[in-house]
Design a protein around this motif. Structure first.
Motif, mmCIF file in Angstrom:
data_model
loop_
_atom_site.group_PDB
_atom_site.id
_atom_site.type_symbol
_atom_site.label_atom_id
_atom_site.label_comp_id
_atom_site.label_asym_id
_atom_site.label_seq_id
_atom_site.Cartn_x
_atom_site.Cartn_y
_atom_site.Cartn_z
ATOM 1 N N UNK A 1 0.905 -1.192 -0.102
ATOM 2 C CA UNK A 1 -0.085 -0.122 0.032
ATOM 3 C C UNK A 1 1.003 1.416 0.020
ATOM 4 N N UNK A 2 0.535 2.319 -0.837
ATOM 5 C CA UNK A 2 1.167 3.583 -0.954
ATOM 6 C C UNK A 2 0.355 4.600 -0.027
ATOM 7 N N UNK A 3 0.782 5.274 0.930
ATOM 8 C CA UNK A 3 0.033 6.397 1.411
ATOM 9 C C UNK A 3 0.921 7.845 0.910
ATOM 10 N N UNK A 4 -0.058 8.574 0.765
ATOM 11 C CA UNK A 4 0.471 9.873 0.211
ATOM 12 C C UNK A 4 0.119 10.873 1.627
ATOM 13 N N UNK A 5 1.253 11.337 2.272
ATOM 14 C CA UNK A 5 1.080 12.149 3.334
ATOM 15 C C UNK A 5 1.574 13.652 3.134
ATOM 16 N N UNK A 6 0.836 14.879 3.335
ATOM 17 C CA UNK A 6 1.337 15.951 3.242
ATOM 18 C C UNK A 6 2.044 16.366 4.269
ATOM 19 N N UNK A 7 3.212 17.269 4.017
ATOM 20 C CA UNK A 7 4.214 17.612 4.869
ATOM 21 C C UNK A 7 3.976 19.308 5.055
ATOM 22 N N UNK A 8 3.861 19.868 6.116
ATOM 23 C CA UNK A 8 3.897 21.239 6.167
ATOM 24 C C UNK A 8 5.079 22.191 6.131
ATOM 25 N N UNK A 9 5.766 21.888 4.793
ATOM 26 C CA UNK A 9 6.899 22.389 4.726
ATOM 27 C C UNK A 9 6.748 23.433 3.332
ATOM 28 N N UNK A 10 8.017 24.091 3.144
ATOM 29 C CA UNK A 10 7.726 25.188 1.981
ATOM 30 C C UNK A 10 7.298 24.881 0.652
ATOM 31 N N UNK A 11 6.011 25.646 0.420
ATOM 32 C CA UNK A 11 5.417 25.291 -0.737
ATOM 33 C C UNK A 11 5.133 26.367 -1.487
ATOM 34 N N UNK A 12 4.497 26.342 -2.818
ATOM 35 C CA UNK A 12 4.007 27.668 -3.424
ATOM 36 C C UNK A 12 4.515 27.996 -4.777
ATOM 37 N N UNK A 13 6.044 27.427 -4.694
ATOM 38 C CA UNK A 13 6.762 27.426 -6.149
ATOM 39 C C UNK A 13 7.408 26.261 -6.500
ATOM 40 N N UNK A 14 7.967 26.110 -7.702
ATOM 41 C CA UNK A 14 8.593 24.983 -8.096
ATOM 42 C C UNK A 14 9.907 24.873 -7.408
ATOM 43 N N UNK A 15 10.472 25.756 -6.968
ATOM 44 C CA UNK A 15 11.898 25.603 -6.383
ATOM 45 C C UNK A 15 11.887 25.197 -4.760
ATOM 46 N N UNK A 16 10.665 25.156 -4.305
ATOM 47 C CA UNK A 16 10.612 24.728 -2.832
ATOM 48 C C UNK A 16 9.717 23.448 -2.265
ATOM 49 N N UNK A 17 10.434 22.871 -1.301
ATOM 50 C CA UNK A 17 9.726 21.469 -0.833
ATOM 51 C C UNK A 17 10.527 20.821 -0.056
ATOM 52 N N UNK A 18 10.603 19.432 -0.200
ATOM 53 C CA UNK A 18 11.312 18.593 0.869
ATOM 54 C C UNK A 18 12.632 18.105 -0.270
ATOM 55 N N UNK A 19 13.747 18.456 0.479
ATOM 56 C CA UNK A 19 15.080 17.919 -0.436
ATOM 57 C C UNK A 19 15.832 16.922 0.312
ATOM 58 N N UNK A 20 15.299 16.411 1.452
ATOM 59 C CA UNK A 20 16.059 15.276 2.141
ATOM 60 C C UNK A 20 15.555 14.841 3.408
ATOM 61 N N UNK A 21 15.653 13.321 3.376
ATOM 62 C CA UNK A 21 14.814 12.423 4.615
ATOM 63 C C UNK A 21 15.850 11.841 5.354
#
Length: 366
Positions: free
Chosen positions: A225-245
């Motif tokens: 099963x694959x869960x898609x979970x939203x993470x409250x990090x930088x958003x709004x532009x294509x250059x922002x998001x999660x870079x490392x886990x």
């Protein structure tokens, strides 16, 4: 008598948290894998791969794989001083996997991306003959490749386009080879096994995808099963998001990132999860800028996060971060971690100096 929290005061030693090492290269490094404190491999632009067998006292230049002079090697996994797998990131056939078994005197082209719109982001290998590759989505389907028999003339491709649907335009960042996290099942729960996590971003949202495998005595595994979970990090532009886990052995997951176009901004640059990624909480005190890589340090018993404007440390599993001061911008600028080593642009490679990091706050009575 009263109980108070006394925080240990510290003064960070100027630019000494990582000792700069001589790479004799001007490549921008984003791939680093420490096999041990003595053996490590680094990879970067222009088909560059380096290795050390003496803890970084000397970094040895590898032969450039055939036709790889213009490739950007964003990910590398090594197994000893002779054997390593390296992945390039780029559109279409600029995404490739090469392997060496003779200390990088020679390389074998193991696989080339055949999807014209494909772009590989991260590599993970648990043996010299088996690898996972995660790439940007194609036509709303996630890309997760499982490659077996890497030593064969034609390696076995377990899957090319996953049937796991994602938002159209979902992509990951190939910033430090750490948007894909694969764990040994020995550290996971006995019934539901969470073996893979990967970050996927669209301009409006940052997500972590979690693969769950059901496991019991008669079926190993039964279903996925694959869960898609939203993470409250930088958003709004294509250059922002999660870079490392990254993962802490006490079962905490940490995500770092931000917007690489505004590297000084500390807004929504880290989050943490204490339930295998089911729910995420924004760090109360985030890293002081965009961060491209995070790793757990057994030596420091803390998480470290690095980026172009510095390094941060967290002693409480990503809930709060404190900056590690350095004197010069050059000593701040890093791309990726595989402790005790760190790599960055302009041929920069460093080695961790644990004594020069702030210590964990001390709880005392007064």
């Amino acid at each position: 008598m009263r109980l108070t929290l006394a925080l240990a005061l510290f003064t960070a030693t100027a630019s000494a948290q990582f000792t700069l090492q001589q790479s004799n290269s001007t490549a921008s490094f984003r791939g680093i894998h420490a096999v041990s404190d003595m053996v490590a491999w680094a990879s970067g632009t222009n088909g560059t791969v380096l290795r050390t067998v003496d803890g970084g006292e000397h970094w040895l230049a590898c032969a450039v794989p055939l036709d790889a002079e213009k490739l950007d090697f964003r990910g590398i996994q090594a197994f000893d001083d002779k054997t390593a797998i390296v992945m390039s990131s780029g559109k279409g056939d600029a995404s490739r996997i090469y392997k060496t078994s003779d200390g990088c005197k020679h390389w074998k082209l193991a696989m080339t991306n055949t999807e014209p719109e494909g772009f590989w982001d991260a590599l993970y290998s648990d043996s010299s003959d088996h690898a996972w590759v995660m790439g940007d989505s194609i036509d709303g389907k996630s890309v997760m490749l499982e490659v077996r028999a890497l030593d064969d003339a034609e390696p076995e491709l377990e899957m090319s386009l996953s049937n796991r649907e994602v938002d159209r335009g979902t992509s990951s960042f190939a910033a430090s080879n750490s948007t894909l996290l694969v764990l040994n099942k020995a550290v996971q729960e006995s019934v539901w096994k969470y073996s893979r996590w990967w970050a996927g971003d669209v301009p409006e949202h940052a997500y972590v995808y979690r693969l769950r495998e059901e496991n019991n005595a008669t079926c190993r595994p039964c279903r996925e099963f694959t869960d898609k979970i939203e993470v409250p990090m930088a958003q709004g532009v294509s250059t922002a998001g999660i870079f490392s886990l990254a993962f802490h052995p006490a079962e905490t997951l940490v995500a770092v990132g931000g917007d690489y176009k505004t590297p000084e901004s500390p807004i929504k640059t880290a989050a943490w999860s204490a339930d295998y990624g089911k729910t995420w909480t924004l760090s109360a005190k985030p890293p002081h800028g965009y961060r491209s890589s995070v790793a757990w340090s057994n030596h420091l018993q803390a998480f470290l996060a690095v980026g172009p404007n510095g390094t941060d440390i967290s002693h409480d599993d990503g809930k709060t971060w404190q900056p590690v001061s350095t004197k010069t911008k050059r000593s701040n600028d890093w791309n990726a971690l595989s402790l005790p080593f760190v790599v960055g642009p302009g041929g920069r490679i460093g080695r961790l100096n644990p004594a020069d990091f702030p210590k964990k706050p001390i709880l005392s009575k007064h």
